[in-house]
Design an enzyme around this catalytic site. Structure first.
Site, PDB file in Angstrom:
ATOM      1  N   ARG A  97       0.858  -1.190   0.000  1.00  0.00           N
ATOM      2  CA  ARG A  97       0.000   0.000   0.000  1.00  0.00           C
ATOM      3  C   ARG A  97       0.887   1.231   0.000  1.00  0.00           C
ATOM      4  O   ARG A  97       1.637   1.455   0.952  1.00  0.00           O
ATOM      5  CB  ARG A  97      -0.916  -0.019   1.240  1.00  0.00           C
ATOM      6  CG  ARG A  97      -2.161   0.830   1.069  1.00  0.00           C
ATOM      7  CD  ARG A  97      -2.963   0.896   2.356  1.00  0.00           C
ATOM      8  NE  ARG A  97      -2.427   1.913   3.250  1.00  0.00           N
ATOM      9  CZ  ARG A  97      -2.698   1.988   4.554  1.00  0.00           C
ATOM     10  NH1 ARG A  97      -3.484   1.093   5.124  1.00  0.00           N
ATOM     11  NH2 ARG A  97      -2.181   2.952   5.294  1.00  0.00           N
TER      12      ARG A  97
ATOM     13  N   TYR B 217       1.135   5.401  12.344  1.00  0.00           N
ATOM     14  CA  TYR B 217       1.142   3.983  12.714  1.00  0.00           C
ATOM     15  C   TYR B 217       2.093   3.102  11.892  1.00  0.00           C
ATOM     16  O   TYR B 217       2.338   1.970  12.263  1.00  0.00           O
ATOM     17  CB  TYR B 217      -0.288   3.404  12.655  1.00  0.00           C
ATOM     18  CG  TYR B 217      -0.998   3.574  11.320  1.00  0.00           C
ATOM     19  CD1 TYR B 217      -0.710   2.735  10.251  1.00  0.00           C
ATOM     20  CD2 TYR B 217      -1.954   4.566  11.131  1.00  0.00           C
ATOM     21  CE1 TYR B 217      -1.368   2.889   9.036  1.00  0.00           C
ATOM     22  CE2 TYR B 217      -2.617   4.718   9.915  1.00  0.00           C
ATOM     23  CZ  TYR B 217      -2.308   3.881   8.870  1.00  0.00           C
ATOM     24  OH  TYR B 217      -2.941   4.021   7.669  1.00  0.00           O
TER      25      TYR B 217
ATOM     26  N   HIS C 298      -4.588   4.680   3.967  1.00  0.00           N
ATOM     27  CA  HIS C 298      -5.767   3.822   3.776  1.00  0.00           C
ATOM     28  C   HIS C 298      -6.832   4.569   2.965  1.00  0.00           C
ATOM     29  O   HIS C 298      -7.402   4.030   2.019  1.00  0.00           O
ATOM     30  CB  HIS C 298      -6.330   3.415   5.144  1.00  0.00           C
ATOM     31  CG  HIS C 298      -7.660   2.750   5.064  1.00  0.00           C
ATOM     32  ND1 HIS C 298      -7.810   1.451   4.664  1.00  0.00           N
ATOM     33  CD2 HIS C 298      -8.914   3.228   5.301  1.00  0.00           C
ATOM     34  CE1 HIS C 298      -9.112   1.139   4.658  1.00  0.00           C
ATOM     35  NE2 HIS C 298      -9.786   2.197   5.047  1.00  0.00           N
TER      36      HIS C 298
HETATM   37  C1  LIG Z   1     -17.335  -5.449   9.017  1.00  0.00           C
HETATM   38  C2  LIG Z   1     -16.462  -4.231   9.073  1.00  0.00           C
HETATM   39  N1  LIG Z   1     -15.606  -4.071  10.109  1.00  0.00           N
HETATM   40  C3  LIG Z   1     -14.817  -2.987  10.171  1.00  0.00           C
HETATM   41  C4  LIG Z   1     -14.868  -2.018   9.189  1.00  0.00           C
HETATM   42  C5  LIG Z   1     -13.956  -0.801   9.239  1.00  0.00           C
HETATM   43  N2  LIG Z   1     -12.930  -0.919   8.207  1.00  0.00           N
HETATM   44  C6  LIG Z   1     -13.007  -0.235   7.059  1.00  0.00           C
HETATM   45  S1  LIG Z   1     -11.721  -0.567   6.036  1.00  0.00           S
HETATM   46  C7  LIG Z   1     -11.040  -1.650   7.151  1.00  0.00           C
HETATM   47  C8  LIG Z   1      -9.757  -2.363   6.875  1.00  0.00           C
HETATM   48  C9  LIG Z   1      -9.814  -3.191   5.663  1.00  0.00           C
HETATM   49  O1  LIG Z   1      -8.561  -3.756   5.418  1.00  0.00           O
HETATM   50  P1  LIG Z   1      -8.329  -4.740   4.234  1.00  0.00           P
HETATM   51  O2  LIG Z   1      -9.419  -5.769   4.220  1.00  0.00           O
HETATM   52  O3  LIG Z   1      -6.943  -5.237   4.344  1.00  0.00           O
HETATM   53  O4  LIG Z   1      -8.545  -3.831   2.935  1.00  0.00           O
HETATM   54  P2  LIG Z   1      -7.668  -2.579   2.448  1.00  0.00           P
HETATM   55  O5  LIG Z   1      -8.311  -1.372   3.048  1.00  0.00           O
HETATM   56  O6  LIG Z   1      -6.296  -2.753   2.924  1.00  0.00           O
HETATM   57  O7  LIG Z   1      -7.806  -2.564   0.966  1.00  0.00           O
HETATM   58  C10 LIG Z   1     -11.819  -1.720   8.308  1.00  0.00           C
HETATM   59  C11 LIG Z   1     -11.477  -2.562   9.461  1.00  0.00           C
HETATM   60  C12 LIG Z   1     -15.790  -2.219   8.123  1.00  0.00           C
HETATM   61  N3  LIG Z   1     -15.881  -1.334   7.115  1.00  0.00           N
HETATM   62  N4  LIG Z   1     -16.550  -3.333   8.074  1.00  0.00           N
END
Ligand SMILES: Cc1ncc(C[n+]2csc(CCOP(=O)(O)OP(=O)(O)O)c2C)c(N)n1
Ligand SMILES: [Mg+2]
Length: 348
Positions: free
Chosen positions: A259, A272, A263
């Site tokens: 990445r 972080y 985010h």
């Molecule tokens: C069920 C749920 N839990 C928590 C969140 C909050 N949240 C939004 S993005 C994220 C992290 C996602 O990480 P990843 O699956 O690795 O995808 P990336 O953002 O790295 O593409 C979280 C925990 C959410 N949107 N849905």
């Protein structure tokens, strides 16, 4: 069964390219670089516009372009895309208009979703790109449902689910992989491991040696693929799509990427991420990697590269100008597309 965890060998010679990608591979690579360059330009512009307050939110896919573009090129029109957080380029490569995507980002009256979704959560039904869900992991079980529908209707096509490393801890990951395998459905599970779930590094997400190993528990072959190499992506995804199309059931691909940006527009990774992470990520830039390989193979000159960048910037500029001039959704549009009109089938 044991999980097959391997990295696809990088094809460096033209002969290997022909084997991996077939004849016409030079054109495939040129097209891939053009799209990846567009994705990079789009991310840069939109992050800037978000900071200026002109779009409300943005989640960049910088560093992940090879996966999205590879998927856009490898899938067929009859396939279905169930995106994670960063697959907008898949929709564009499959034919969704950049201007429509810009309308969505500005949440204006011409946004196909009429401003109801957060920016960066597009829907593009004309290219079988299912409305993006922010709820992590749900698209995995949705993909299994779509694949089941494809089978029930005796249609062609494969459901392709994208999700991040964080989603492998979600309930839907278990439900989706389990049912997809038990029913031997035409689905490909694509985990884009960008090594972060917002602020949580992947080593705190799981003690598994790789995310690909997880699929063994469901009886699905898992494969770790270098997601910064578009050739490896095209080759691995092409093979998985073929497996699904020929009735041999699901496969699981873990695309390892870095990445390169926050985010989203809502966080500050310097709070972080360890010092040096950004430099490490930049050293794995998929766009520069492809451009460098094509240059060394005599397929790209510095001038052609500059022209490509110019074309991408101009396309993004033009799409933004059109979208920004469009009016916001009208208040009555709030209830449009929500209730079926009397006498209508409600479909459409
Ligand atoms: C069920 C749920 N839990 C928590 C969140 C909050 N949240 C939004 S993005 C994220 C992290 C996602 O990480 P990843 O699956 O690795 O995808 P990336 O953002 O790295 O593409 C979280 C925990 C959410 N949107 N849905
Ligand atoms: Mg992640």
């Amino acid at each position: 069964m044991a999980a097959k965890v391997e990295t696809v060998p990088l094809p460096y010679s033209p002969a290997q390219m022909t084997t991996q990608l077939g004849p016409g591979w030079e054109e495939t690579l040129r097209s891939a670089l053009e799209w990846m360059t567009l994705g990079r330009a789009l991310d840069a512009r939109m992050q800037g516009l978000q900071r200026q307050g002109r779009v409300g939110f943005y989640g960049a896919a910088t560093g992940q372009e090879a996966v999205a573009v590879g998927a856009g090129l490898a899938t067929r029109p009859e396939d279905w895309i169930l995106p994670g957080l960063r697959e907008q380029l898949v929709a564009l490569v499959r034919g969704h208009s950049l201007v429509d995507y810009a309308h969505h980002l500005f949440a204006d009256n011409l946004d196909p979703g009429r401003g109801r979704n957060m920016p960066c959560h597009p829907t593009a039904s004309e290219v079988h790109y299912v409305s993006m869900s922010s709820v992590i992991g749900t698209q995995i079980s949705h993909a299994v449902g779509v694949a089941y529908g494809i089978r029930l209707q005796h249609k062609l096509g494969v459901a392709v689910a994208f999700f991040g490393d964080g989603a492998t801890s979600a309930n839907d990951f278990h439900a989706g992989l389990n049912l997809g395998a038990v029913w031997k459905l035409p689905v490909v599970f694509c985990c884009v491991n960008n090594q972060w779930a917002i602020s949580l590094p992947v080593e705190k997400q799981t003690a598994a040696p790789s995310l690909a190993t997880k699929s063994a528990a469901y009886g699905i072959a898992g494969r770790q693929v270098d997601g910064t190499d578009v050739v490896a992506v095209l080759h691995a995804l092409g093979a998985s799509l073929e497996t699904a199309r020929s009735g041999q059931g699901p496969s699981f691909l873990e695309f390892l990427v870095y990445r390169m940006t926050p985010h989203s527009s809502s966080d500050d990774p310097t709070r972080y991420q360890p010092k040096g992470w950004a430099d490490r990520a930049a050293a794995h830039d998929p766009v520069e990697r492809l451009a460098a390989w094509m240059t060394s193979a005599g397929l790209l000159t510095p001038e052609a590269r500059e022209e490509m960048r110019g074309r991408a910037d101009e396309k993004v500029r033009a799409a933004v100008a059109v979208a920004e001039a469009a009016p916001p959704p009208t208040p009555p549009s709030l209830t449009e597309d929500v209730y079926a009109r009397e006498g209508s089938s409600g479909a459409g």
